[in-house]
Design an enzyme around this catalytic site. Structure first.
Site, PDB file in Angstrom:
ATOM      1  CE  LYS A  22      -1.867   1.465   4.040  1.00 10.55           C
ATOM      2  NZ  LYS A  22      -1.506   2.868   4.340  1.00 10.55           N
ATOM      3  CG  ASN A  23       2.410   2.753   3.515  1.00 15.51           C
ATOM      4  OD1 ASN A  23       1.231   3.012   3.304  1.00 15.51           O
ATOM      5  ND2 ASN A  23       2.903   2.659   4.734  1.00 15.51           N
ATOM      6  NE  ARG A 121       0.638  10.440  10.174  1.00 18.61           N
ATOM      7  CZ  ARG A 121       0.238   9.368   9.503  1.00 18.61           C
ATOM      8  NH1 ARG A 121      -0.930   8.823   9.766  1.00 18.61           N
ATOM      9  NH2 ARG A 121       0.996   8.833   8.576  1.00 18.61           N
ATOM     10  CG  ASP A 307       3.484   1.745   9.388  1.00 18.41           C
ATOM     11  OD1 ASP A 307       3.100   2.570  10.241  1.00 18.41           O
ATOM     12  OD2 ASP A 307       3.480   1.973   8.167  1.00 18.41           O
ATOM     13  NE  ARG A 399      -7.720   4.264   5.759  1.00 14.28           N
ATOM     14  CZ  ARG A 399      -8.131   5.523   5.753  1.00 14.28           C
ATOM     15  NH1 ARG A 399      -8.983   5.930   6.646  1.00 14.28           N
ATOM     16  NH2 ARG A 399      -7.675   6.359   4.856  1.00 14.28           N
TER      17      ARG A 399
HETATM   18  C1  UD1 Z   1       4.467   7.010   6.193  1.00  8.86           C
HETATM   19  C2  UD1 Z   1       3.594   5.793   6.084  1.00  8.86           C
HETATM   20  C3  UD1 Z   1       3.115   5.372   7.448  1.00  8.86           C
HETATM   21  C4  UD1 Z   1       4.295   5.188   8.395  1.00  8.86           C
HETATM   22  C5  UD1 Z   1       5.196   6.394   8.386  1.00  8.86           C
HETATM   23  C6  UD1 Z   1       6.469   6.206   9.193  1.00  8.86           C
HETATM   24  C7  UD1 Z   1       2.557   6.046   3.902  1.00  8.86           C
HETATM   25  C8  UD1 Z   1       1.317   6.293   3.136  1.00  8.86           C
HETATM   26  N1  UD1 Z   1       2.453   6.102   5.227  1.00  8.86           N
HETATM   27  O1  UD1 Z   1       3.656   8.048   6.725  1.00  8.86           O
HETATM   28  O2  UD1 Z   1       2.382   4.149   7.326  1.00  8.86           O
HETATM   29  O3  UD1 Z   1       3.823   4.975   9.711  1.00  8.86           O
HETATM   30  O4  UD1 Z   1       5.581   6.722   7.044  1.00  8.86           O
HETATM   31  O5  UD1 Z   1       7.187   5.100   8.740  1.00  8.86           O
HETATM   32  O6  UD1 Z   1       3.608   5.760   3.344  1.00  8.86           O
HETATM   33  N2  UD1 Z   1       6.527  14.786  10.427  1.00  8.86           N
HETATM   34  C9  UD1 Z   1       6.649  16.134  10.701  1.00  8.86           C
HETATM   35  N3  UD1 Z   1       6.493  17.026   9.667  1.00  8.86           N
HETATM   36  C10 UD1 Z   1       6.260  16.631   8.383  1.00  8.86           C
HETATM   37  C11 UD1 Z   1       6.147  15.242   8.101  1.00  8.86           C
HETATM   38  C12 UD1 Z   1       6.279  14.344   9.156  1.00  8.86           C
HETATM   39  O7  UD1 Z   1       6.856  16.526  11.854  1.00  8.86           O
HETATM   40  O8  UD1 Z   1       6.145  17.481   7.496  1.00  8.86           O
HETATM   41  C13 UD1 Z   1       6.647  13.808  11.545  1.00  8.86           C
HETATM   42  C14 UD1 Z   1       5.334  13.033  11.751  1.00  8.86           C
HETATM   43  O9  UD1 Z   1       4.451  13.763  12.574  1.00  8.86           O
HETATM   44  C15 UD1 Z   1       5.835  11.772  12.409  1.00  8.86           C
HETATM   45  C16 UD1 Z   1       7.190  11.548  11.750  1.00  8.86           C
HETATM   46  O10 UD1 Z   1       7.569  12.794  11.175  1.00  8.86           O
HETATM   47  O11 UD1 Z   1       6.010  11.955  13.787  1.00  8.86           O
HETATM   48  C17 UD1 Z   1       7.167  10.496  10.671  1.00  8.86           C
HETATM   49  O12 UD1 Z   1       6.254  10.851   9.666  1.00  8.86           O
HETATM   50  P1  UD1 Z   1       6.453  10.480   8.125  1.00  8.86           P
HETATM   51  O13 UD1 Z   1       7.701   9.691   7.971  1.00  8.86           O
HETATM   52  O14 UD1 Z   1       6.277  11.699   7.322  1.00  8.86           O
HETATM   53  O15 UD1 Z   1       5.219   9.529   7.898  1.00  8.86           O
HETATM   54  P2  UD1 Z   1       4.179   9.548   6.691  1.00  8.86           P
HETATM   55  O16 UD1 Z   1       4.882   9.800   5.413  1.00  8.86           O
HETATM   56  O17 UD1 Z   1       3.010  10.411   7.059  1.00  8.86           O
END
Ligand code: UD1
Length: 418
Positions: A22-23, A121, A307, A399
């Site tokens: 999915k990701n 997030r 995850d 999901r």
């Molecule tokens: C992706 C995955 C999700 C997984 C996560 C971490 C997808 C669709 N989802 O989510 O399943 O749990 O990676 O492996 O691929 N953060 C910030 N600012 C930002 C972006 C992120 O502070 O602009 C923080 C988030 O709040 C979180 C951490 O960084 O605490 C990790 O987030 P991120 O790696 O961005 O996860 P996703 O891409 O949302």
């Protein structure tokens, strides 16, 4: 909301094929926006989130056709830069289209994704990166508008290796002529899959899978055909279900190297794991688990994946001893502890750290999935528990897991849906 009804105590045995990730599928579908003509994707999982991304692509003007696990995305009609609010609210990953829309149309607009069950997030790292590429970013009043007709390559140093920010910026940079460098980039296998897709379209991407990615973008990208990598989190969930029920199974289409931290920890507590084959893993649970305190903390790849933390925590309930799980990626991702306690689990937890007193029996109960992976943890616990467990919020779990009940049933589980 639907429910899973699980009668625990059955060993999982057999062979199961892991679906496409999915990701990996979600960002690659978004990246299709960058292509010149139709792209063909194989092994696209049939999941609600994929359906939402399909709707997002259609809303901006793409044509999407699906036939089984194959999907064709034709981006030639894309002429809308606004991601509909209801789709953005339904799935945070809709943010992935921002980078590609900016690169293709010079503009992208969406409502800000809200917080969710596992944490706030924010998207500040995505926006910082777009600014570094020369975009004008207006972010306020619940809306984010990104504009820039003449973007320029840039050097971006992410404060945290965010998976989504790395992907969004790689996609935007692929259509900006010149070299963009992303430092402290995320290193997840899904990043490498996206990089391979972008390379097939004609961008040059170097260093994906390391923390230093260089992208040489092209004004015009071509088209391609691509097979999505196997879902490592689905694989981990199935492996932990097998181990938790004292079972024996073969996981096909499973790349063991994508799950660092899992196999070693399973071996530490007595599970036999064969990972010699590049695309297949076989696991044999021991007749009895030996007492062994386990400590695990999550971190970005190649650390222990956040995850699979909830599912691993549920599995630890099987292992005699006192275990520690510490969640370091998201600020509130131990919500499953509360639900697991309803099944008799002895867990002491705050928002970041849980102490698990393993090796005590679980009993069937009525529980609710707080989020996708926490829900999967409840399914694993229910498979181990004595008696019947009703897990509410089936759609939340589905999901991320295609036909979960059917596939677990084929492995011998007593699980139904309603
Ligand atoms: C992706 C995955 C999700 C997984 C996560 C971490 C997808 C669709 N989802 O989510 O399943 O749990 O990676 O492996 O691929 N953060 C910030 N600012 C930002 C972006 C992120 O502070 O602009 C923080 C988030 O709040 C979180 C951490 O960084 O605490 C990790 O987030 P991120 O790696 O961005 O996860 P996703 O891409 O949302």
């Amino acid at each position: 909301m639907g429910e899973f009804v699980v009668r625990g105590g059955r060993r999982l045995e057999g062979t199961v094929r892991v679906n496409g990730a999915k990701n990996a599928a979600l960002p690659i579908m978004a990246a299709s926006i960058l292509a010149q003509g139709p792209v063909v994707l194989h092994d696209v999982p049939d999941l609600r989130d994929v359906a939402v991304m399909t709707d997002v692509l259609k809303a901006v003007g793409a044509t999407v056709k699906r036939s089984g696990a194959d999907m064709t995305i034709d981006p030639r009609g894309i002429n809308q830069h606004v991601v509909p609010a209801h789709l953005m609210q339904e799935m945070r990953a809709s943010i992935f289209v921002m980078g590609p829309l900016l690169a293709r149309l010079g503009r992208a607009e969406a409502v800000q994704p809200g917080g969710c069950a596992i944490g706030d997030r924010p998207i500040d790292l995505h926006l910082y990166g777009f600014r570094a590429l020369g975009a004008d970013v207006q972010d306020g009043g619940g809306r984010t508008v990104i504009a820039g007709k003449n973007l320029s390559p840039g050097e971006i140093h992410l404060a945290f290796p965010s998976v989504g920010a790395t992907e969004n910026l790689m996609m935007a940079a692929s259509r900006i002529p010149g070299e963009t460098r992303i430092r402290n980039a995320a290193m997840e296998p899904e990043i490498v899959d996206l990089a391979q897709f972008l390379e097939k379209l004609g961008a040059v991407v170097r260093g994906a899978g390391t923390s230093d990615i260089r992208i040489v973008g092209q004004e015009w990208l071509g088209t391609c055909e691509h097979t999505i990598i196997p879902d490592r989190i689905e694989a981990a969930t199935l492996a932990l279900g097998v181990a938790a029920t004292g079972g024996h199974a073969v996981l096909e289409n499973c790349l063991p190297d994508h799950l660092p931290g899992l196999w070693g920890r399973l071996r530490d507590v007595g599970v036999r794991v064969a990972t010699e084959d590049a695309e297949r893993v076989e696991i044999w649970a021991p007749a009895q688990y030996r007492p062994a305190p386990v400590s695990v903390h999550t971190s970005p790849y190649p650390g222990f994946a956040t995850d699979m933390q909830p599912q691993f925590l549920a599995f630890l309930l099987k292992i005699p001893g006192v275990h520690v799980v510490s969640e370091r990626v998201f600020e509130n991702r131990l919500g499953h502890s509360r639900e697991l306690r309803r099944m008799g689990a002895q867990i002491v937890a705050d928002q970041r750290v849980a102490l698990i007193y393993g090796g005590r029996p679980l009993v069937g109960s009525v529980v609710a999935a707080p989020d996708l992976r926490a829900g999967a943890a409840l399914v694993i616990a229910a498979l181990m528990a004595e008696g019947e467990t009703i897990i509410k919020g089936r759609e939340i779990i589905e999901r991320g897991y295609q036909q979960l009940a059917e596939r677990l049933s084929l492995l011998g589980a007593d699980i139904g849906v309603r």
